[in-house]
Write a protein that holds these residues in place. Structure first.
Motif, PDB file in Angstrom:
ATOM      1  N   CYS A  19       0.781  -1.027   0.102  1.00 14.35           N
ATOM      2  CA  CYS A  19       0.012   0.063   0.111  1.00 14.35           C
ATOM      3  C   CYS A  19       0.911   1.422   0.095  1.00 14.35           C
ATOM      4  O   CYS A  19       0.396   2.126  -0.144  1.00 14.35           O
ATOM      5  CB  CYS A  19      -0.857  -0.058   1.344  1.00 14.35           C
ATOM      6  SG  CYS A  19      -2.382  -1.211   1.097  1.00 14.35           S
ATOM      7  N   CYS A  20       2.091   1.146   0.235  1.00 13.82           N
ATOM      8  CA  CYS A  20       3.228   2.238   0.361  1.00 13.82           C
ATOM      9  C   CYS A  20       3.691   2.615  -0.873  1.00 13.82           C
ATOM     10  O   CYS A  20       4.048   1.565  -1.498  1.00 13.82           O
ATOM     11  CB  CYS A  20       4.231   1.866   1.366  1.00 13.82           C
ATOM     12  SG  CYS A  20       3.551   1.458   3.066  1.00 13.82           S
ATOM     13  N   PHE A  21       3.870   3.822  -1.180  1.00 11.53           N
ATOM     14  CA  PHE A  21       4.408   4.373  -2.417  1.00 11.53           C
ATOM     15  C   PHE A  21       5.972   3.622  -2.526  1.00 11.53           C
ATOM     16  O   PHE A  21       6.502   3.557  -3.528  1.00 11.53           O
ATOM     17  CB  PHE A  21       4.302   5.816  -2.518  1.00 11.53           C
ATOM     18  CG  PHE A  21       3.308   6.416  -3.277  1.00 11.53           C
ATOM     19  CD1 PHE A  21       3.304   7.219  -4.020  1.00 11.53           C
ATOM     20  CD2 PHE A  21       2.109   6.117  -2.543  1.00 11.53           C
ATOM     21  CE1 PHE A  21       2.225   7.813  -4.917  1.00 11.53           C
ATOM     22  CE2 PHE A  21       0.656   6.565  -3.321  1.00 11.53           C
ATOM     23  CZ  PHE A  21       0.754   7.522  -4.418  1.00 11.53           C
ATOM     24  N   GLY A  22       6.611   3.957  -1.200  1.00  3.09           N
ATOM     25  CA  GLY A  22       8.059   3.598  -1.383  1.00  3.09           C
ATOM     26  C   GLY A  22       8.406   2.254  -1.080  1.00  3.09           C
ATOM     27  O   GLY A  22       9.702   1.988  -1.267  1.00  3.09           O
ATOM     28  N   TRP A  23       7.524   1.410  -1.062  1.00  3.18           N
ATOM     29  CA  TRP A  23       7.803   0.133  -0.919  1.00  3.18           C
ATOM     30  C   TRP A  23       8.454  -0.514  -2.320  1.00  3.18           C
ATOM     31  O   TRP A  23       8.097  -0.316  -3.345  1.00  3.18           O
ATOM     32  CB  TRP A  23       6.588  -0.903  -0.831  1.00  3.18           C
ATOM     33  CG  TRP A  23       6.727  -2.405  -0.577  1.00  3.18           C
ATOM     34  CD1 TRP A  23       7.721  -3.083   0.441  1.00  3.18           C
ATOM     35  CD2 TRP A  23       6.406  -3.468  -1.372  1.00  3.18           C
ATOM     36  NE1 TRP A  23       7.636  -4.262   0.058  1.00  3.18           N
ATOM     37  CE2 TRP A  23       6.834  -4.844  -0.814  1.00  3.18           C
ATOM     38  CE3 TRP A  23       5.586  -3.487  -2.592  1.00  3.18           C
ATOM     39  CZ2 TRP A  23       6.772  -5.925  -1.604  1.00  3.18           C
ATOM     40  CZ3 TRP A  23       5.492  -4.821  -3.077  1.00  3.18           C
ATOM     41  CH2 TRP A  23       5.905  -6.038  -2.508  1.00  3.18           C
ATOM     42  N   ASP A  24       9.840  -1.248  -2.117  1.00  3.52           N
ATOM     43  CA  ASP A  24      10.431  -1.702  -3.389  1.00  3.52           C
ATOM     44  C   ASP A  24      10.312  -3.288  -3.603  1.00  3.52           C
ATOM     45  O   ASP A  24      11.115  -3.603  -4.330  1.00  3.52           O
ATOM     46  CB  ASP A  24      11.813  -1.244  -3.233  1.00  3.52           C
ATOM     47  CG  ASP A  24      12.758  -1.751  -2.222  1.00  3.52           C
ATOM     48  OD1 ASP A  24      11.896  -2.360  -1.277  1.00  3.52           O
ATOM     49  OD2 ASP A  24      13.757  -1.431  -1.752  1.00  3.52           O
ATOM     50  N   GLY A  25       9.561  -3.864  -2.753  1.00  7.77           N
ATOM     51  CA  GLY A  25       9.236  -5.376  -2.867  1.00  7.77           C
ATOM     52  C   GLY A  25      10.258  -6.087  -2.069  1.00  7.77           C
ATOM     53  O   GLY A  25      10.300  -7.303  -2.048  1.00  7.77           O
ATOM     54  N   ALA A  81       4.043   8.150   1.328  1.00  3.00           N
ATOM     55  CA  ALA A  81       2.361   8.314   0.885  1.00  3.00           C
ATOM     56  C   ALA A  81       1.966   6.732   0.808  1.00  3.00           C
ATOM     57  O   ALA A  81       2.456   5.879   0.396  1.00  3.00           O
ATOM     58  CB  ALA A  81       2.550   8.968  -0.548  1.00  3.00           C
ATOM     59  N   VAL A  82       0.494   6.738   0.719  1.00  6.75           N
ATOM     60  CA  VAL A  82      -0.426   5.651   0.764  1.00  6.75           C
ATOM     61  C   VAL A  82      -1.168   5.755  -0.178  1.00  6.75           C
ATOM     62  O   VAL A  82      -1.897   6.699  -0.513  1.00  6.75           O
ATOM     63  CB  VAL A  82      -0.958   5.536   2.216  1.00  6.75           C
ATOM     64  CG1 VAL A  82      -1.915   4.381   2.062  1.00  6.75           C
ATOM     65  CG2 VAL A  82      -0.096   5.535   3.390  1.00  6.75           C
ATOM     66  N   TYR A  83      -1.407   4.649  -0.896  1.00  3.86           N
ATOM     67  CA  TYR A  83      -2.492   4.618  -1.951  1.00  3.86           C
ATOM     68  C   TYR A  83      -3.855   4.714  -1.468  1.00  3.86           C
ATOM     69  O   TYR A  83      -4.060   3.857  -0.656  1.00  3.86           O
ATOM     70  CB  TYR A  83      -2.036   3.096  -2.757  1.00  3.86           C
ATOM     71  CG  TYR A  83      -0.787   3.295  -3.604  1.00  3.86           C
ATOM     72  CD1 TYR A  83      -0.582   4.129  -4.792  1.00  3.86           C
ATOM     73  CD2 TYR A  83      -0.053   2.452  -3.366  1.00  3.86           C
ATOM     74  CE1 TYR A  83       0.402   3.943  -5.656  1.00  3.86           C
ATOM     75  CE2 TYR A  83       1.169   2.263  -4.042  1.00  3.86           C
ATOM     76  CZ  TYR A  83       1.545   3.234  -5.097  1.00  3.86           C
ATOM     77  OH  TYR A  83       2.676   3.038  -5.952  1.00  3.86           O
ATOM     78  N   GLU A  84      -4.641   5.391  -1.916  1.00  3.82           N
ATOM     79  CA  GLU A  84      -5.971   5.552  -1.388  1.00  3.82           C
ATOM     80  C   GLU A  84      -7.042   4.759  -1.911  1.00  3.82           C
ATOM     81  O   GLU A  84      -8.122   4.747  -1.539  1.00  3.82           O
ATOM     82  CB  GLU A  84      -6.432   6.916  -1.251  1.00  3.82           C
ATOM     83  CG  GLU A  84      -5.215   8.011  -0.435  1.00  3.82           C
ATOM     84  CD  GLU A  84      -5.366   7.765   1.099  1.00  3.82           C
ATOM     85  OE1 GLU A  84      -6.400   7.056   1.491  1.00  3.82           O
ATOM     86  OE2 GLU A  84      -4.252   7.917   1.651  1.00  3.82           O
ATOM     87  N   GLU A  85      -6.819   4.426  -3.174  1.00  2.00           N
ATOM     88  CA  GLU A  85      -8.079   3.698  -4.029  1.00  2.00           C
ATOM     89  C   GLU A  85      -8.030   2.483  -3.758  1.00  2.00           C
ATOM     90  O   GLU A  85      -7.080   1.820  -3.646  1.00  2.00           O
ATOM     91  CB  GLU A  85      -7.756   4.197  -5.444  1.00  2.00           C
ATOM     92  CG  GLU A  85      -9.059   3.790  -6.441  1.00  2.00           C
ATOM     93  CD  GLU A  85      -9.085   4.229  -7.795  1.00  2.00           C
ATOM     94  OE1 GLU A  85      -9.588   3.675  -8.707  1.00  2.00           O
ATOM     95  OE2 GLU A  85      -8.179   5.018  -8.131  1.00  2.00           O
ATOM     96  N   GLY A  86      -9.101   1.713  -3.758  1.00  4.10           N
ATOM     97  CA  GLY A  86      -9.390   0.466  -3.504  1.00  4.10           C
ATOM     98  C   GLY A  86      -8.964  -0.206  -4.964  1.00  4.10           C
ATOM     99  O   GLY A  86      -9.073   0.241  -6.135  1.00  4.10           O
ATOM    100  N   CYS A  87      -8.519  -1.591  -4.814  1.00  3.84           N
ATOM    101  CA  CYS A  87      -8.142  -2.231  -5.901  1.00  3.84           C
ATOM    102  C   CYS A  87      -8.988  -2.829  -7.092  1.00  3.84           C
ATOM    103  O   CYS A  87      -8.752  -3.005  -8.073  1.00  3.84           O
ATOM    104  CB  CYS A  87      -7.350  -3.660  -5.439  1.00  3.84           C
ATOM    105  SG  CYS A  87      -5.652  -2.896  -4.561  1.00  3.84           S
ATOM    106  N   VAL A  88     -10.180  -2.874  -6.460  1.00  3.20           N
ATOM    107  CA  VAL A  88     -11.470  -3.309  -7.489  1.00  3.20           C
ATOM    108  C   VAL A  88     -11.427  -2.286  -8.813  1.00  3.20           C
ATOM    109  O   VAL A  88     -11.406  -2.833  -9.599  1.00  3.20           O
ATOM    110  CB  VAL A  88     -12.813  -3.590  -6.831  1.00  3.20           C
ATOM    111  CG1 VAL A  88     -13.770  -3.661  -7.722  1.00  3.20           C
ATOM    112  CG2 VAL A  88     -12.736  -4.673  -5.783  1.00  3.20           C
ATOM    113  N   GLU A  89     -11.641  -1.091  -8.249  1.00  7.68           N
ATOM    114  CA  GLU A  89     -11.566   0.080  -9.284  1.00  7.68           C
ATOM    115  C   GLU A  89     -10.318   0.012 -10.294  1.00  7.68           C
ATOM    116  O   GLU A  89     -10.555  -0.114 -11.430  1.00  7.68           O
ATOM    117  CB  GLU A  89     -11.972   1.179  -8.846  1.00  7.68           C
ATOM    118  CG  GLU A  89     -13.396   1.603  -7.944  1.00  7.68           C
ATOM    119  CD  GLU A  89     -12.985   1.014  -6.744  1.00  7.68           C
ATOM    120  OE1 GLU A  89     -12.105   0.319  -6.087  1.00  7.68           O
ATOM    121  OE2 GLU A  89     -14.125   0.983  -5.685  1.00  7.68           O
ATOM    122  N   LYS A  90      -9.242   0.049  -9.614  1.00  2.00           N
ATOM    123  CA  LYS A  90      -8.169   0.073 -10.377  1.00  2.00           C
ATOM    124  C   LYS A  90      -7.880  -0.951 -11.154  1.00  2.00           C
ATOM    125  O   LYS A  90      -7.358  -1.106 -12.396  1.00  2.00           O
ATOM    126  CB  LYS A  90      -6.760   0.039  -9.152  1.00  2.00           C
ATOM    127  CG  LYS A  90      -6.605   1.369  -8.695  1.00  2.00           C
ATOM    128  CD  LYS A  90      -5.774   2.249  -9.757  1.00  2.00           C
ATOM    129  CE  LYS A  90      -5.273   3.518  -9.101  1.00  2.00           C
ATOM    130  NZ  LYS A  90      -4.627   4.243 -10.344  1.00  2.00           N
TER     131      LYS A  90
END
Length: 254
Positions: free
Chosen positions: A182-188, A205-214
């Motif tokens: 969920c984090c912008f900065g995560w590199d796996g 920063a955090v992704y705010e949108e749910g994954c269904v829509e994306k």
């Protein structure tokens, strides 16, 4: 002069078909052989990737063969080769039209299957990722985070709040702790903890949108792109067929 120009035009078109086929083979081959380099744990999902890569390789091989036969026919002036070219391209066009129809008919079924799998994985992640259970594999946990980070989303359908009621370890049971994907900065690279503070990364920063829509929007866009590419290839092949027939009619070949 017109005879020469027609031959050059057909040859140029067939070279374009060959280049397109070669590109598909190269790109498909690279992804097919290197698909696990970044996330080896995702090998369990190889069948999903191969379902795209194998048709890509097959289509690339067919286009390369069709372009080669067309080039040989145009360069040598042999009617037999252009006859073979005409038949092969006509069959390929018919198959491509069938592929477009199948893609349109099966689009909703594919989307439903993908979303059902995603919902199941997210539900398992909420209850098993940090519950001391063994029912959720490392590859499944990584898959949840890779999809979220890659699609730019968080949680199945409601954004970060989706994870509020997840089973979290002691000291990490508030809403600020989220799956690292969920984090912008995560590199796996950090999967030691299933729930982390995004502030621990360089980009908090955090992704705010749910994954269904994306995921739905990505699948829709991908489907449109594939159909548009195949349609463009069909139009180009029909032009090549017309050029070959016109050239034969005007005694370009013997």
């Amino acid at each position: 002069k017109q005879w020469y120009q027609r031959r050059v035009a057909i040859t140029a078109g067939d070279v374009g078909v060959m280049v397109a086929g070669l590109l598909l083979l190269v790109v498909g081959g690279i992804f097919f052989t290197k698909q696990y380099d970044f996330y080896p744990e995702l090998e369990d999902y190889s069948t999903n990737m191969n379902a795209v890569l194998i048709p890509m390789l097959v289509l690339g091989g067919i286009l390369l063969l069709v372009g080669l036969v067309g080039c040989l026919g145009a360069c040598t002036g042999k009617a037999g080769l252009l006859n073979v070219y005409f038949i092969v391209v006509l069959i390929v066009v018919i198959l491509e039209v069938a592929l477009i129809i199948l893609a349109v008919v099966k689009k909703d079924a594919v989307k439903e299957s993908v979303l059902d799998t995603a919902e199941g994985l997210c539900t398992d992640y909420k209850t098993l990722a940090d519950a001391g259970e063994t029912d959720m594999s490392t590859s499944d946990k990584l898959a949840v985070n890779v999809v979220q980070n890659g699609a730019g989303c968080c949680g199945y359908d409601t954004g970060p709040s989706y994870w509020d009621d997840a089973v979290k370890p002691a000291g990490r049971n508030n809403s600020s702790y989220l799956p690292p994907g969920c984090c912008f900065g995560w590199d796996g690279s950090d999967m030691d903890n299933s729930f982390v503070l995004c502030s621990t990364f360089d980009d908090e920063a955090v992704y705010e949108e749910g994954c269904v829509e994306k995921v739905e929007s990505i699948l829709d866009a991908f489907g449109v792109v594939i159909i548009a590419i195949v349609a463009a290839i069909i139009i180009f092949q029909l032009i090549c067929l017309f050029a070959a027939c016109y050239s034969k009619k005007n005694d370009m070949v013997a």
